[in-house]
Design a protein around this motif. Structure first.
Motif, short mmCIF file in Angstrom:
data_model
loop_
_atom_site.label_atom_id
_atom_site.label_comp_id
_atom_site.label_asym_id
_atom_site.label_seq_id
_atom_site.Cartn_x
_atom_site.Cartn_y
_atom_site.Cartn_z
N PHE A 26 -1.61 -8.27 -6.23
CA PHE A 26 -0.30 -7.68 -5.97
C PHE A 26 0.17 -6.91 -7.19
CE2 PHE A 26 0.41 -9.83 -2.02
CZ PHE A 26 -0.40 -10.96 -2.11
N GLY A 27 0.84 -5.79 -6.95
CA GLY A 27 1.39 -5.01 -8.05
C GLY A 27 2.72 -5.59 -8.48
N THR A 28 3.33 -4.99 -9.49
CA THR A 28 4.62 -5.50 -9.97
C THR A 28 5.71 -5.26 -8.94
OG1 THR A 28 4.66 -3.45 -11.19
CG2 THR A 28 4.35 -5.46 -12.47
N GLU A 29 5.63 -4.13 -8.25
CA GLU A 29 6.65 -3.86 -7.23
C GLU A 29 6.35 -4.64 -5.98
OE1 GLU A 29 7.65 0.76 -8.12
OE2 GLU A 29 7.46 0.07 -6.05
N LEU A 30 7.43 -5.02 -5.28
CA LEU A 30 7.23 -5.76 -4.04
C LEU A 30 6.75 -4.80 -2.95
CD1 LEU A 30 10.47 -7.84 -4.25
CD2 LEU A 30 8.17 -8.75 -4.33
N GLY A 31 5.71 -5.20 -2.25
CA GLY A 31 5.19 -4.33 -1.20
C GLY A 31 4.00 -3.52 -1.65
N CYS A 32 3.50 -3.83 -2.84
CA CYS A 32 2.33 -3.09 -3.33
C CYS A 32 1.20 -4.10 -3.44
CB CYS A 32 2.64 -2.49 -4.69
SG CYS A 32 1.22 -1.69 -5.44
N VAL A 33 0.15 -3.90 -2.66
CA VAL A 33 -0.95 -4.87 -2.68
C VAL A 33 -2.28 -4.13 -2.58
CG1 VAL A 33 -0.85 -5.23 -0.18
CG2 VAL A 33 -1.89 -6.94 -1.60
N GLU A 34 -3.26 -4.61 -3.34
CA GLU A 34 -4.59 -4.04 -3.23
C GLU A 34 -5.50 -5.09 -2.62
OE1 GLU A 34 -6.41 -2.39 -6.76
OE2 GLU A 34 -8.32 -3.11 -5.99
N CYS A 35 -6.15 -4.71 -1.51
CA CYS A 35 -7.03 -5.65 -0.82
C CYS A 35 -8.46 -5.20 -1.05
CB CYS A 35 -6.70 -5.64 0.66
SG CYS A 35 -7.79 -6.65 1.62
N SER A 36 -9.33 -6.12 -1.43
CA SER A 36 -10.73 -5.73 -1.58
C SER A 36 -11.64 -6.70 -0.85
CB SER A 36 -11.12 -5.62 -3.04
OG SER A 36 -10.73 -6.77 -3.73
#
Lengths: 258, 282
Positions: free
Chosen positions: B39-49
């Motif tokens: 998850f990134g610092t901002e809410l709603g930012c996610v990287e899926c691998s």
């Protein structure tokens, strides 16, 4: 959009909004007469849904870059007439939904058409939707099968498609627009000879157990449509043969009618 | 630029190995790559691998006037253009067939399945609603971009928090996150997409979560989107190898089991991230 007048999908007597029973399929009208210069064409109606398909090919490919060295390339173009629905709506060619449906028809027929017999050539399938009242993909696939058969392109088997849906716990077959917008539904295309499924699409939420029920039902319904389609192809062949006979009567031709 | 099709030795080796239920990366045929969520610092930012396949999802929200046909519902728009960053065969502006499939599937899984409650996004009926924009960036394609993108999308929706709004009569006050804690979105259910790849030889078992080579060599794909409550959202088997009805239903049951596993993984990751965030109450 919610329906303003609450029409019952299935009433207590077991009748649907258009007077059919639960598992009754709509009237299927098949017309295989020639359209323009097409090698094969079919005009198919399931109730009020009407689709016309013209097939050209196998012929030399228009674009060399799309030829495949050992098989024929199948090209499908779908266009939906703006007057086909209740409200007139112009759909652009690049509409993702139309592109997806065309790609679906192409990948449905790629394993069915014996493409290895015509390397480096192209088979063009032009689908034109004239009237929409539910079961659009179903009609397109059935019409394409008949047009390909009418063009004399060798197929491994027919592809028969039918839609099915579930209204609370009652399964139903061959849905109209009114029913499709209300209940979860699935479109299934089968090859009647082997009973195998080539296409299965569902876009609405449905529990796994309900899905199993309607899926099996739709597979069986494909067999019924197959009978109609085969009868239509047979009668068209009979018409063509008698036309050939009256032009040049020969003993050998009589044996072909079997 | 279309990449060259797999060479004959590659093709023969993969098919031979699959006959013995062996995959090139050592997985079992019905084994998925373990998804990793960061998850990134901002809410709603996610990287899926999924292995080397990576998709980044980002959500932002703004207030707009709703469409006149639906004055009580908010809007969700999905932007998912594949750039050449994922692989050199993708071009901006010219959607390839695969891109059309992914876009349509994302639309069905995230919008048509009613995963998000649009009516909860309404602030003042007919005047102000939330318009959520989900942007997906495809960072790397090592097979199965579709499953990765769907997971990234739904996890981003679950992770996102919108600012709290106070409506007094006709006045709308938006409280920034520093004043009041942001509010999670109303998500009805969590759909996951699971893809199967079928091969020309009918005796070969299908594989779940195909790698790039397996995807290129496959003769048919089936994608099933469902949630952990055994509800199917999307079933998509568009042509390809014909299957017996019993087999198809058996694979759907396999997908049901996988969806439950994925649900557990996702919930754990979200909980871990949330506990790591510092929420101060003043």
């Amino acid at each position: 959009m919610a329906s303003s007048s609450r029409v019952e999908i299935l009433n207590e007597g077991g009748f649907r909004s258009d007077g059919r029973k639960q598992f009754e399929l709509r009237d299927m009208v098949i017309d295989l007469s020639q359209q323009g210069t097409a090698d094969g064409s079919a005009l198919v109606s399931h109730g009020l849904t009407q689709v016309i398909v013209s097939v050209f090919g196998p012929r030399e490919a228009k674009m060399r870059s799309q030829t495949i060295y050992d098989r024929a390339n199948i090209n499908v173009e779908l266009s939906i007439a703006s007057f086909s629905t209740g409200e007139r709506r112009k759909r652009s060619r690049g509409d993702k939904r139309i592109l997806e449906m065309a790609a679906t028809i192409k990948s449905t027929f790629e394993p069915v058409v014996q493409t290895t017999l015509y390397p480096r050539s192209q088979i063009d399938i032009f689908v034109q939707v004239l009237q929409q009242d539910g079961g659009l993909l179903q009609a397109c696939i059935n019409a394409t099968t008949l047009a390909l058969a009418s063009a004399g392109i060798p197929l491994y088997d027919f592809v028969c498609a039918v839609t099915g849906g579930v209204h609370s716990t009652s399964p139903m077959l061959d849905l109209t627009t009114l029913e499709e917008s209300d209940i979860p539904h699935v479109t299934v295309a089968t090859m009647p000879g082997s009973g195998k499924v080539t296409l299965a699409t569902m876009e609405t939420r449905l529990h796994v157990d309900r899905f199993e029920e309607i899926f099996r039902l739709a597979c069986e319904a494909g067999q019924i449509l197959h009978k109609e389609m085969r009868a239509a192809v047979r009668s068209r062949t009979g018409v063509l043969i008698s036309a050939m006979q009256s032009a040049a009567p020969r003993q050998g031709i009589k044996k072909m009618i079997r | 630029m279309r990449p060259p099709s797999p060479s004959i030795p590659e093709k023969e080796f993969v098919f031979d190995a699959l006959k013995h239920s062996l995959r090139l990366d050592g997985r079992l045929p019905l084994e998925m790559r373990t998804p990793a969520l960061s998850f990134g610092t901002e809410l709603g930012c996610v990287e899926c691998s999924l292995g080397k396949t990576r998709v980044l999802a980002n959500i932002d929200a703004k207030m707009v006037k709703p469409t006149p046909e639906r004055p009580f519902e908010g809007m969700l728009s999905i932007h998912s253009e594949i750039s050449p960053m994922a692989a050199s065969e993708y071009e901006i502006g010219r959607p390839s067939e695969e891109e059309v499939t992914i876009t349509r599937m994302l639309d069905k899984v995230l919008r048509r399945s009613d995963a998000l409650d649009k009516e909860s996004l309404c602030i003042i009926a007919g005047q102000r609603v939330w318009h959520l924009r989900l942007t997906l960036h495809f960072l790397a394609d090592a097979g199965n971009l579709l499953d990765c993108a769907c997971m990234a999308g739904i996890v981003a929706l679950k992770h996102f928090r919108r600012p709290e709004v106070e409506v007094v009569g006709d006045e709308v006050t938006v409280h920034p996150p520093t004043e009041r804690a942001p509010v999670p979105l109303a998500i009805h259910h969590t759909p996951f997409c699971i893809s199967f790849a079928f091969f020309p030889d009918p005796s070969t078992q299908p594989v779940i979560d195909p790698s790039l080579l397996e995807q290129r060599l496959s003769a048919g794909l089936m994608s099933v989107a469902l949630n952990a409550q055994r509800e199917l959202c999307v079933v998509q088997k568009l042509g390809g190898v014909p299957l017996a009805p019993d087999d198809l239903l058996a694979y759907i049951n396999v997908a049901v089991a996988k969806a439950k596993e994925l649900d557990v993984i996702v919930e754990e990751a979200l909980k871990k991230d949330w506990s790591g965030r510092h929420v101060e109450v003043r």
